[in-house]
Design an enzyme around this catalytic site. Structure first.
Site, short mmCIF file in Angstrom:
data_model
loop_
_atom_site.label_atom_id
_atom_site.label_comp_id
_atom_site.label_asym_id
_atom_site.label_seq_id
_atom_site.Cartn_x
_atom_site.Cartn_y
_atom_site.Cartn_z
N CYS A 32 0.02 3.86 2.65
CA CYS A 32 0.47 3.37 3.97
C CYS A 32 1.92 3.76 4.20
O CYS A 32 2.32 4.16 5.30
CB CYS A 32 0.32 1.86 4.06
SG CYS A 32 -1.37 1.26 3.92
N CYS B 235 0.84 -1.21 0.00
CA CYS B 235 0.00 0.00 0.00
C CYS B 235 0.87 1.26 0.00
O CYS B 235 1.55 1.57 0.98
CB CYS B 235 -0.91 -0.04 1.23
SG CYS B 235 -1.79 1.50 1.56
#
Length: 304
Positions: free
Chosen positions: A34, A31
């Site tokens: 993230c 991600c």
């Protein structure tokens, strides 16, 4: 920052949130957002210096935990207090917005516990969850971080002694030994360490009880033998038996040997007193039934 799994979730998140707000960052290695948010969270955790705790949960590897929180997209952050989720946000927010989010829930710096105190509270949570290794590590960190924190040092030395790690306990106790005469809890630790050293010096083994019993049977007022037996029991952490023996002395001579029996009895009560459970403001935490019973027995003998 701590990586959390299902195995340590109760200790590192739920129990820890009873002492300090815990921010849970649900993420995954693939991600991109993230990876952008992670360094911001870690920077703020350092900057806030123990005022909140950051943990990370890999939502791919810990799908049960992600499902428990209803995570549908990542990154998602959830804040817990007192064991319950209270707020959260989704997406890689800029630092200013994350800071504003934290400031709604995190106590100001002048009201927050010191980092060592946070470690100490977290250690008690770990102990309650049965994670002795984690508790020992956190207490050691608390003492290293703040050598003047006698509460953390008491818990650290006590746990080392409970685990039979006497040499480490002696080393950890040495910096505060001079304070044992004026500090009740440190004095209790000294009484325990002295008992262990006495047993070792006397070479008292597992069969010593038969020797004690024979001497006491021949002379009920052999207080030296009774006191030696109480210290032998202390060294084995047989606390109630030790107090029972000390009561036998007190019932016959309340002030024997400069109150040695009473002082040792009080030290044991201090050593077996469990941490007070967290209760609502204004409420009085319940007293441990064993401690309460032996306090009453001491009072009835000393005041009679």
């Amino acid at each position: 920052m701590i990586d959390v799994t299902l195995e340590n979730f109760e200790t590192e998140v739920v129990n820890a949130s009873l002492s300090v707000p815990v921010l849970v960052d649900f993420w995954a290695p693939w991600c991109g957002p993230c990876r952008a948010l992670g360094p911001i969270l870690e920077k703020l955790e350092t900057e806030y210096a123990g005022r909140f705790k950051l943990v990370k949960i890999n939502s791919d590897e810990e799908q049960e935990l992600a499902g428990m929180f209803g995570i549908r997209s990542i990154p998602t952050c959830v804040l817990l207090k007192d064991g319950q989720p209270v707020d959260g946000f989704m997406g890689a927010l800029p630092e200013g917005q994350v800071r504003a989010f934290l400031d709604k829930h995190v106590p100001p710096a002048d009201e927050a516990p010191a980092p060592a105190e946070v470690q100490e509270a977290s250690a008690q949570d770990a102990l309650a969850a049965g994670d002795v290794a984690a508790a020992l590590e956190k207490l050691q960190h608390a003492v290293t971080t703040d050598p003047a924190n006698d509460e953390a040092r008491f818990d650290y030395v006590k746990l080392l002694l409970q685990l039979g790690r006497v040499a480490e306990a002696q080393a950890a106790f040495a910096p505060v030994q001079a304070k044992a005469a004026v500090d009740r809890r440190l004095g209790a630790l000294k009484a325990w360490l002295d008992a262990i050293e006495f047993v070792a010096a006397q070479g008292l083994g597992p069969d010593a009880d038969a020797q004690f019993a024979a001497k006491i049977a021949a002379n009920k007022r052999d207080f030296e033998t009774r006191f030696a037996r109480a210290r032998w029991l202390m060294a084995q952490q047989r606390w109630t038996e030790a107090m029972d023996e000390l009561l036998e002395i007190l019932m016959r001579d309340k002030h024997w040997n400069d109150d040695a029996a009473r002082k040792t009895y009080v030290a044991i009560l201090e050593l077996i007193e469990p941490p007070k459970p967290k209760v609502a403001e204004g409420q009085i935490p319940p007293e441990d039934p064993v401690v309460a019973s032996y306090r009453r027995r001491l009072s009835s003998v000393v005041l009679s």
